[in-house]
Design an enzyme around this catalytic site. Sequence first.
Site, mmCIF file in Angstrom:
data_model
loop_
_atom_site.group_PDB
_atom_site.id
_atom_site.type_symbol
_atom_site.label_atom_id
_atom_site.label_comp_id
_atom_site.label_asym_id
_atom_site.label_seq_id
_atom_site.Cartn_x
_atom_site.Cartn_y
_atom_site.Cartn_z
ATOM 1 C CD GLU A 269 -14.503 74.654 137.036
ATOM 2 O OE1 GLU A 269 -15.695 74.808 136.742
ATOM 3 O OE2 GLU A 269 -13.690 75.585 137.040
ATOM 4 C CG HIS B 268 -38.809 67.522 155.514
ATOM 5 N ND1 HIS B 268 -39.570 66.794 156.407
ATOM 6 C CD2 HIS B 268 -38.176 68.482 156.250
ATOM 7 C CE1 HIS B 268 -39.426 67.310 157.622
ATOM 8 N NE2 HIS B 268 -38.576 68.329 157.556
ATOM 9 C CE LYS C 124 -14.633 78.686 130.120
ATOM 10 N NZ LYS C 124 -13.829 79.698 130.787
HETATM 11 O O1 PA5 Z 1 -12.900 78.361 137.972
HETATM 12 C C1 PA5 Z 1 -12.773 78.481 136.781
HETATM 13 O O2 PA5 Z 1 -11.666 78.679 136.246
HETATM 14 C C2 PA5 Z 1 -13.965 78.428 135.848
HETATM 15 O O3 PA5 Z 1 -15.095 77.916 136.449
HETATM 16 C C3 PA5 Z 1 -14.259 79.836 135.350
HETATM 17 O O4 PA5 Z 1 -14.531 80.668 136.436
HETATM 18 C C4 PA5 Z 1 -15.438 79.853 134.386
HETATM 19 O O5 PA5 Z 1 -15.252 78.919 133.372
HETATM 20 C C5 PA5 Z 1 -15.566 81.247 133.786
HETATM 21 O O6 PA5 Z 1 -14.368 81.624 133.193
HETATM 22 P P1 PA5 Z 1 -14.000 83.128 132.968
HETATM 23 O O7 PA5 Z 1 -13.952 83.802 134.287
HETATM 24 O O8 PA5 Z 1 -12.686 83.086 132.277
HETATM 25 O O9 PA5 Z 1 -15.074 83.722 132.104
#
Ligand code: PA5
Length: 453
Positions: free
Chosen positions: A280, A309, A422
């Site tokens: 990410e 394996h 989202k």
């Molecule tokens: O790292 C990030 O920003 C995302 O992966 C969020 O953790 C994930 O989308 C969940 O978002 P939130 O904590 O706002 O619910």
Amino acid sequence: MRLDYTNMMAASLGECGLKEVNYSRNAFDKVISTLGTGWQEWANLISDGEIDEITQFCRPICEKAESVVVLGIGGSALGAIAVANALTHFRHNELPREKRNAPKFYVEDNVDPERMAALLDVVDVSNTYFIVATKSGETSETLSQFLIIYDALSSKLGDKAKEHIIAITTLGKGKLYEIAVSEGFKLFGIGKGVGGRFSVFSPIGLVPLACIGIDIKGLVSGAAKAAQISQNPDINANIALMMAALNVEAYKKGCNMSVMMPYADSLKFMSDFFAQLWGESLGKKQDLCGNTVHVGQTPVKALGVTDQHSQIQLYTEGPFDKVVTFLTVTNFRNYCVIPNDKRIDGLEFLKGHTLNELINAEQAATAFALKKAGRMNMTLCLDAVTAESVGELIMTLMYQTAFAGAMLNIDTYNQPGVEEGKKATFAIMGRIGYEQKLQEMTAQSGEYKIERE
Ligand code: PA5
């Protein structure tokens, strides 16, 4: 922690390896000069006072509750999963209470209806605490789980239901914050500049972990140690900087996948944590100058020896597109001798040895096989899996990611691809304010569908 990167270098791999480790001092300076500010607020570690406050609040839950459930996803779940898996008994939930000395622990990071039904089959909500963790306070998955659980709690406990919810979110912002204030839930805040995947040392990670008796002070002190090491400009003394530079150099040589392969079941979910952090943070369309670059190494999760394996054949002889980081442990918490059974012939090479020796021999053998095939790999070794070493490992991975992002000249801390999904979910589910998004989606919907009765 020790890093052996011999098998990354040309001296060991020949022309498949790196002749030298290049890195831009500028990238290092950029990270270090802005630490603790903006989206690098994660580098400001929580104070002892805040740790004490969390510990005091969580202690009675740890002592009395039957179960603790985290409702959260992505960065609001993976840190707790990785640390709990590393530091609790392998069969934590199956142990009797007196041996466990803590509640059972569940992290619900999906909205599969069967999984939710199964959870409600096994937990007694009236003796369970639910930690609703969402940095934005807006995530559909977490908020829908919350609504289901709050309903189940309320029908069993009436007004006392609210005592079983702990909300963790950005203070003053977002839907969960509004709900928590209006319903009177216990509320913990997370800093505005701490992104989800960098939030494990904030209440998002620490509250659930303290509820199951994890030594959060030890965890944070390990993180502090890694932070200090990671701020050293000497790359030969800075594991995070070295691993970032090695991965970025390998990426430039065509290794567009970064495999994390722990040789310890306790570290299995470090790969999941790393996959989110690396994927990410670094997978970006644009660089900071606005050029379209489409960069990022794809993180791959593997487990030694299990995946020897399964995937190792591909890593060894498939495309030259991976760099493998092994995580190893010198001193396991248990010692398991392979019996010297006189009735069985022909297994002398195993008898009298230990599984401890075997698992580390297999890792060394795999590193050798990869090296022989000209495949880049490095080994990050932990002396033992403890709260301190796990904190140190995670913080090192966070700094590594920050350095790699700066080396690639991208914004490490945004996630437009995630946000788009989202918003599209809000639109499909009919959230007010997302009508235009729905129109955009409808206009673009494909015609290529196959349906079967
Ligand atoms: O790292 C990030 O920003 C995302 O992966 C969020 O953790 C994930 O989308 C969940 O978002 P939130 O904590 O706002 O619910």
